[in-house]
Design an enzyme around this catalytic site. Structure first.
Site, short mmCIF file in Angstrom:
data_model
loop_
_atom_site.label_atom_id
_atom_site.label_comp_id
_atom_site.label_asym_id
_atom_site.label_seq_id
_atom_site.Cartn_x
_atom_site.Cartn_y
_atom_site.Cartn_z
N TYR A 134 -49.92 17.84 -42.09
CA TYR A 134 -51.29 18.31 -42.30
C TYR A 134 -51.91 18.63 -40.95
CZ TYR A 134 -56.22 17.99 -43.92
OH TYR A 134 -57.55 18.21 -44.20
N LYS A 144 -49.47 21.65 -44.55
CA LYS A 144 -50.79 22.07 -45.02
C LYS A 144 -51.53 22.59 -43.80
CE LYS A 144 -55.22 20.32 -46.76
NZ LYS A 144 -56.01 19.12 -47.15
#
Length: 298
Positions: free
Chosen positions: A137, A166
């Site tokens: 992320y 992400k």
């Protein structure tokens, strides 16, 4: 392991509070609503879930509720399990795995600003500690640290269960460059404003804030794009423009929780300091935009 395992339309769940505590009944109800409206996975205790102000016990409880609520459905649980201390991130990852999560989302360590080598070793330790999928992320606007394209690719190639990233840097060029150098990478949009650009450039899913409110629309947008029906995907993306914009008029998750409260989806508009309710001006703006969408309560 099949790295193409947790993709599609995913919701970064809010964490509802009531009288200062996690509202567990509302939390389960919100997850059921996601299941009923075409979402592929839910993401408990991430940024939108106010993980930074949850106790470890509350963090674990939210994961347990998500797993139990999704049991017997096709909806997967991608549990937030990040920390700026590697040993703590490993512990959270192990808990998520042991309690039935399908995968984990692990944010780039914040505040202590590790080097790229430090980031590599951090994520490698996490990946080696569990045998479930790990999604990196990258959100430098919050963490003060950005994981480079080279480091992401090295982790993807060296760690069997790291399947993608992400991306919430807002840098479309970086996303395109990442897929150009490693097309097997599962690129997931982490910003609603750029869901369509990422999906139309090879992304394989979204982790959405807006889908807390409009799961059916985010699901439709995502699946049209994955089916390469970009005309319909773009149409939905355009329809979502105003709501996506207003839901980030203040720090996430302040606007989305306000919208959920206005829609009658949560009983209490509560945050934990230092987060607080939106300004009166922004509250009114959120309310005005809500009236334009067919959402319960309006």
């Amino acid at each position: 392991m099949d790295k193409n395992i947790i993709i599609g339309a995913m919701t970064a769940l809010i964490t509802p509070f009531k009288n200062g505590k996690v509202d567990e009944q509302s939390y389960a109800r919100l997850i059921k609503r996601q299941i009923e409206n075409g979402i592929d996975a839910v993401v408990p205790v991430g940024t939108t879930g106010e993980s930074a102000t949850l106790t470890h016990e509350e963090h674990r409880t939210c994961i347990e509720i998500a797993v139990e609520t999704c049991k017997g459905t096709k909806v997967k649980v991608l549990a937030g399990a990040g920390s700026n201390a590697t040993h703590e991130a490993v512990g959270l990852a192990k808990f998520a795995k042991e309690h039935g999560a399908d995968g984990i989302l692990s944010v780039v360590p914040y505040y202590n600003k590790p080097t790229q080598q430090g980031l590599y070793e951090h994520y490698k330790a996490i990946a080696q500690s569990v045998d479930i999928p790990v999604l990196l992320y990258n959100v430098p606007g919050r963490t003060g640290c950005e994981i480079s394209t080279d480091t992401i690719i090295k982790l993807f190639r060296d760690c069997e269960n790291i399947y993608g990233v992400k991306e919430a840097s807002g840098n479309i060029d970086k996303c395109v460059d990442l897929l150009a150098h490693e097309p097997r990478m599962m690129l997931i949009s982490g910003e609603d404003a750029i869901n369509y650009p990422i999906l139309s450039n090879g992304g394989k899913g979204v982790i959405s804030v807006t889908s807390n409110l409009l799961p059916d629309m985010i699901s439709a947008l995502t699946h049209f794009a994955l089916d390469e029906n970009y005309k319909e995907a773009k149409k939905i993306n355009d329809e979502l423009y105003n709501i996506n914009k207003i839901l980030f008029c203040e720090s996430n998750p302040i606007p989305i929780k306000t919208a959920m409260y206005l829609a009658g989806l949560i009983e209490s508009l509560e945050f934990r300091l230092p987060l607080c309710s939106p300004s009166k001006e922004n509250f009114a703006k959120i309310e005005e935009v809500m009236k334009k969408y067919k959402i319960k309560g309006f």
